[in-house]
Design an enzyme around this catalytic site. Structure first.
Site, PDB file in Angstrom:
ATOM      1  N   ASP A 224       0.873  -1.171   0.000  1.00 55.71           N
ATOM      2  CA  ASP A 224       0.000   0.000   0.000  1.00 55.71           C
ATOM      3  C   ASP A 224       0.915   1.226   0.000  1.00 55.71           C
ATOM      4  OD1 ASP A 224      -2.097   1.764   0.018  1.00 55.71           O
ATOM      5  OD2 ASP A 224      -3.179   0.806   1.668  1.00 55.71           O
TER       6      ASP A 224
HETATM    7  C1  BGC Z   1      -5.080   3.210   0.006  1.00 55.75           C
HETATM    8  C2  BGC Z   1      -5.095   2.250  -1.159  1.00 55.75           C
HETATM    9  C3  BGC Z   1      -4.908   3.026  -2.439  1.00 55.75           C
HETATM   10  C4  BGC Z   1      -3.604   3.792  -2.358  1.00 55.75           C
HETATM   11  C5  BGC Z   1      -3.319   4.622  -3.596  1.00 55.75           C
HETATM   12  C6  BGC Z   1      -3.881   4.130  -0.011  1.00 55.75           C
HETATM   13  O1  BGC Z   1      -4.046   5.163   0.894  1.00 55.75           O
HETATM   14  O2  BGC Z   1      -5.135   2.491   1.217  1.00 55.75           O
HETATM   15  O3  BGC Z   1      -6.307   1.538  -1.182  1.00 55.75           O
HETATM   16  O4  BGC Z   1      -4.933   2.173  -3.545  1.00 55.75           O
HETATM   17  O5  BGC Z   1      -3.671   4.692  -1.265  1.00 55.75           O
HETATM   18  O6  BGC Z   1      -4.192   5.697  -3.666  1.00 55.75           O
END
Ligand code: BGC
Length: 840
Positions: A224
């Protein structure tokens, strides 16, 4: 077929390690000289946003949110939605969609519940696999996320989800297992939180042993965003890609240097590169650069899928017969409530996109019925969490440096009032930058308005040349808007006059912030004397009243959980008072997760439309007037009280430890086991027609490790076309270990014309009767020399999926509590058996 090993062998260490972290926020870098293309990724999951953040970026199709797709219970439809999303990702030049979100509704108030399909692992896993197959059929990778136990937002970057292995395997890992084994996912995103003490990105057992080893996952494990905590532990655990770039641990030559210093193994790098190359082979990125240009595509077939999904997601919870509306008998329709005249179509955070259009329920009703029916509207009350954002277009001048002075280096237009960026605007390549954004608006009321300025960075705001909010150099308290990167809003009261235009200027500098950059201007309208009285007046003379209530993307958002299922603001009071003046009151709940409904006995009908995507309002009208059957069934239990939910005493934990103390008893499994009443049961939902079913099993006794088939004939006995969802639960009659009384193991949805019958078959695999036993590897040593009697309590089995012999009931039901057929099956044998293979 390109020889991927030869390709990797042709790369230098620097080239290989550079592939393992983001080039920027959304780019997986390739190796130009070898024709290995950059791959662009995009959020995900209810649309393909492309570049941008928090609803900024070019318009894109917005499909229903995860819980809405969960409510469809329709595997084929969700696969079709996946195909559409694959096409949408391609329209934004992306070959990887950061989706689907397959964590579970452990609590009804989880901030991202709207993104997740369900409380149930099997419903989630089936839909996830379908979604993945759909997206990937277009040559676009998916990253089911977030592995694992990221089921709440509270302290998500540090929290330790403490879960016993049985619960993990049976509940929280199962959707990921199904996403991999059944969906064939090409990627998986590992989560921010810790699992049993170790951050998921560096959890070797999770990533290397279970995901890649046991499940045979051959794709890419991506972190993530900013979730990686270490250079070597994450590499050794099996992570392949650190995002975003410049990456904190592996980026800017650090990983290559660690290999050269003997601190990291080149073999691990090679293994990751092999997978990153396989990913490129899958998405067609091995023949030179890909076109990453973003386009806006409005394709009628895709819009039609979004509309059908929204209608099939709509759950009719209560109906005294008022629905579908008899339109011919309607003269006057009142449409009230804070979500009536705005389009609350998605939740907040990284899932937020800029939709192709925003149509409110009120607008859709007026457009469809307005020629023949007088539609009157009153908002009734507010339900915003923050001062509502001004939805206007800004002209933005971009400056290098932290002062917006001199000549701008670029100018851009931000269409929907959100001045939010993840990278410098206008393609500017600078660490320090600022903007001056100008816009104007015309007040629709006269009186004292509240303006607010939210900032992630430093900002100040002028109205007609008067500086009203100044956060340029002042001390500001941390707030939780803008993904939690904003400071608490600055507010000011200003006198505005209806119809007199106001010029608005925002200056912003990317100082004192990270990750999310930008500002948001809010405008609160003057409070009326008693707004609910206006709604009562509108309702009083109407033939029916539709009250649209719910939440929005500030209440239900990544970064923050709700604190209660109660509707925000005075919405409960609004419903009670409106229902008291007009008994023909239809409540439309527009929220991504359960809300409390103390008033449920006072109203004629309740529909839940979730955050139904850009076609939500049209689909709602389709259902209200009977053009569509309300096809949805609840994918999550609606509790009677927050205190009666499974994780109530264990959430959010303390000192960044969340013990999943309720174990496998999540969702309806908890209320069933505790015999607790619920507001609406898992699986509940009414149709406009009626059905009967008859059911048989393919066998009345099976060996451990064998499955069976449930055959159900469904007949539409009513006068209209409609949907029925056959739900199959398994109930062990005398379980040796603690087990939920019933668990969903299969389901099928049918759409039948009046009078039509159809047989559906539901295959229950060997795992349908099994529990996971992590095994007690030390048991033999413990009992050595002791006269231990054989018998109950002393059988040891596992590690593995274990089937106990005995009687099981297969329940054919229309919800977790309304069961139509109880079909017994005996599992032969004299003791527990570890089943092989591990078939789902
Ligand atoms: C989220 C993800 C997301 C990523 C990119 C993170 O804060 O938990 O689900 O894909 O950001 O935006």
């Amino acid at each position: 077929m390109p020889d991927l090993r030869a390709l990797r062998a042709a790369m230098t260490l620097d080239e290989k390690t550079a592939m393992m972290s983001g080039a920027d926020t959304w780019t997986l870098p390739g190796v130009d000289r070898l024709g290995v293309a950059d791959v662009k990724c995009t959020d995900g999951p209810n649309g393909a946003r492309g570049n941008g953040l928090l609803g900024s970026g070019l318009p894109a199709l917005c499909v229903p949110c995860g819980s809405a797709l969960g409510a469809t219970w329709n595997v084929d439809l969700v696969e079709r939605v996946g195909e559409v999303l694959g096409d949408e990702a391609l329209s934004k030049g992306a070959r990887m969609l950061l989706a689907p979100t397959i964590n579970l509704h452990r609590t009804p108030t989880g901030g991202r519940n709207f993104e997740c399909f369900s409380e149930d692992p099997v419903l989630t896993g089936e839909l996830a696999a379908a979604y993945i197959r759909g997206v990937q059929s277009r040559g676009v990778a998916t990253t089911p996320k977030h592995l694992v136990a990221n089921d709440a937002e509270f302290e998500r970057n540090t929290t330790d989800s403490v879960i016993d292995e049985r619960t993990l395997r049976e509940v929280y890992l199962l959707p990921f297992e199904m996403a991999v084994r059944r969906g064939g996912a090409w990627g998986v995103m590992s989560s921010y939180n810790r699992l049993n003490g170790t951050f998921c990105c560096e959890n070797r057992w999770l990533v290397r042993d279970v995901l890649m080893g046991e499940w045979g996952f051959d794709g890419v494990v991506v972190s993530d965003w900013f979730a990686v905590r270490s250079l070597t532990a994450s590499l050794e655990a099996g992570l392949h890609l650190e995002m975003p770039g410049p990456a904190l641990h592996w980026g800017e030559g650090r990983l290559a240097a660690a290999v050269r210093a003997g601190e990291a193994a080149e073999a691990d790098v090679d293994a990751a590169v092999d997978r990153l190359l396989r990913l490129r082979e899958r998405v067609g990125a091995l023949a030179g650069p890909l076109d990453t240009t973003e386009r806006v595509e409005e394709v009628p077939e895709r819009v039609a899928v979004a509309r059908r999904a929204a209608a099939e997601a709509t759950v009719l919870l209560v109906n005294d017969g008022i629905l579908p509306l008899d339109v011919a008998a309607l003269r006057r329709l009142a449409v009230v409530g804070p979500n009536a005249s705005v389009a609350r179509i998605m939740g907040g955070g990284s899932a937020n996109i800029n939709p192709l259009h925003r149509t409110s329920p009120l607008d859709a009703l007026v457009a469809r019925l307005g020629d023949d029916v007088e539609v009157v509207h009153a908002r009734g009350c507010d339900n915003e969490r923050f001062v509502p954002a001004l939805d206007i277009a800004f002209d933005v001048d971009v400056f290098a440096g932290h002062e917006p002075a001199g000549e701008p280096v670029d100018s851009v237009r931000m269409a929907n009032g959100r001045l939010v960026w993840s990278d410098p605007p206008g393609g500017l390549d600078a660490d320090e930058w600022s903007v001056r954004a100008s816009a104007s608006f015309v007040p629709v009321d006269t009186g004292v308005h509240t303006v607010s300025l939210v900032q992630a960075g430093r900002a100040r705001l002028w109205l007609d040349d008067r500086l009203v909010c100044d956060g340029w150099d002042t001390d500001l308290v941390a707030g939780d808007d803008l993904f939690g990167f904003a400071r608490e809003p600055l507010t000011a009261d200003v006198d505005l006059v209806e119809g007199v235009p106001v010029a608005l200027t925002v200056e912003y500098a990317n100082r004192d912030t990270q990750v999310v950059f930008g500002a948001k201007v809010g405008l609160g309208r003057p409070a009326g004397a008693d707004p609910i009285a206006a709604a009562e007046a509108a309702a009083a003379g109407a033939d029916a009243v539709i009250v649209v209530v719910g939440t929005n993307d500030e209440w239900e958002t990544e970064g923050r959980d709700r604190t209660t299922t109660q509707l925000p603001g005075d919405q409960n009071e609004l419903i009670r008072r409106v229902a008291a003046v007009n008994g023909r009151c239809i409540v439309v709940v527009n929220a991504g997760a359960p809300v409390a409904m103390d008033w449920v006995g006072d109203v004629a009908a309740v529909l839940d439309v979730w955050f139904g995507g850009q076609e939500m309002a049209e689909a709602l009208v389709d259902v209200l007037v009977g053009d569509s059957d309300p096809g949805g069934r609840l994918p999550t239990t609606f509790p009677l009280r927050d205190e009666w939910t499974p994780a109530h005493l264990a959430y959010p934990g303390e000192n960044s430890v969340t013990a999943y103390a309720e174990r496998m008893f999540v969702g309806h499994r908890f209320s069933d086991a505790r015999a607790l009443p619920v507001l609406f049961a898992f699986g509940h939902g009414l149709s406009y027609t009626t059905f009967t079913t008859s059911a048989t099993l393919s066998a009345s006794s099976v060996e451990p490790g064998e499955g069976l088939t449930v055959r159900v004939v469904v007949t539409n006995t009513g006068k209209r076309r409609g949907h029925h969802v056959v739900q199959c639960y398994v109930a062990p009659s005398a379980p040796r270990l603690a087990r939920p009384p019933t668990e969903l193991k299969g389901f099928a949805k049918v759409d039948l014309a009046a009078g039509e019958s159809r047989e559906v078959t539901i295959d229950l695999g060997p795992r349908a009767f099994a529990h996971y036993d992590p095994g007690d590897r030390d048991f033999a040593a413990l009992v050595e020399g002791l006269p231990v009697p054989a018998g109950r309590g002393h059988e040891r089995s596992g590690p593995g999926w274990v089937v106990d012999p005995g009687r099981y009931d297969v329940l054919v039901a229309e919800s977790a509590v309304v069961v139509h057929h109880v079909l017994p099956v005996d599992i032969a044998g004299s003791g527990p058996v570890v089943i092989e293979p591990v078939g789902l």
